[in-house]
Design a protein around this motif. Sequence first.
Motif, short mmCIF file in Angstrom:
data_model
loop_
_atom_site.label_atom_id
_atom_site.label_comp_id
_atom_site.label_asym_id
_atom_site.label_seq_id
_atom_site.Cartn_x
_atom_site.Cartn_y
_atom_site.Cartn_z
N GLY A 1 0.79 -1.22 0.00
CA GLY A 1 0.00 0.00 0.00
C GLY A 1 0.83 1.27 0.00
O GLY A 1 0.32 2.35 -0.29
N ASP A 2 2.12 1.16 0.33
CA ASP A 2 2.98 2.35 0.31
C ASP A 2 3.24 2.78 -1.13
O ASP A 2 3.19 1.98 -2.06
N GLU A 3 3.54 4.07 -1.28
CA GLU A 3 3.88 4.60 -2.61
C GLU A 3 5.33 5.07 -2.58
O GLU A 3 5.72 5.84 -1.71
N LEU A 4 6.13 4.58 -3.51
CA LEU A 4 7.53 4.96 -3.62
C LEU A 4 7.70 5.96 -4.76
O LEU A 4 7.10 5.80 -5.82
N LYS A 5 8.52 6.96 -4.53
CA LYS A 5 8.90 7.89 -5.59
C LYS A 5 10.42 7.87 -5.64
O LYS A 5 11.08 8.19 -4.65
N ILE A 6 10.96 7.43 -6.79
CA ILE A 6 12.40 7.25 -6.93
C ILE A 6 12.92 8.15 -8.05
O ILE A 6 12.39 8.12 -9.16
N HIS A 7 13.94 8.92 -7.75
CA HIS A 7 14.56 9.81 -8.74
C HIS A 7 15.74 9.07 -9.37
O HIS A 7 16.75 8.84 -8.72
N PHE A 8 15.59 8.67 -10.64
CA PHE A 8 16.66 8.04 -11.41
C PHE A 8 17.15 9.07 -12.42
O PHE A 8 16.45 9.34 -13.39
N GLY A 9 18.27 9.66 -12.25
CA GLY A 9 18.85 10.58 -13.22
C GLY A 9 17.84 11.52 -13.87
O GLY A 9 17.45 12.51 -13.31
N GLN A 10 17.41 11.19 -15.10
CA GLN A 10 16.52 12.05 -15.88
C GLN A 10 15.04 11.76 -15.70
O GLN A 10 14.21 12.35 -16.37
N LYS A 11 14.68 10.80 -14.84
CA LYS A 11 13.26 10.51 -14.67
C LYS A 11 12.90 10.24 -13.22
O LYS A 11 13.74 9.88 -12.41
#
Length: 89
Positions: free
Chosen positions: A44-54
Amino acid sequence: MRLDKFLKVSRIIKRRTLAKEVAEQGRIYINNVQAKASSNVKAGDELKIHFGQKIVTASIDNIQENAKKEDAAMMYTIVKEERVEQTEE
């Protein structure tokens, strides 16, 4: 389950040490709160991951201690992917 282990088992990030480094750089958020590698994640958790250009936003569907390659993709759902524009200074 620890964030770095989840990222490795789900194959979002291939190696646990890399997942730990990305978290230490402040590029991972759980439910819009900056996360550490040792942060606990649950279904149920939401992950937001910053990969370089996205930026990839994924919703955790279930947690498994071990997962085969075919089963790993069923642990999460990609909610959205957005490109980040580089600003020239």
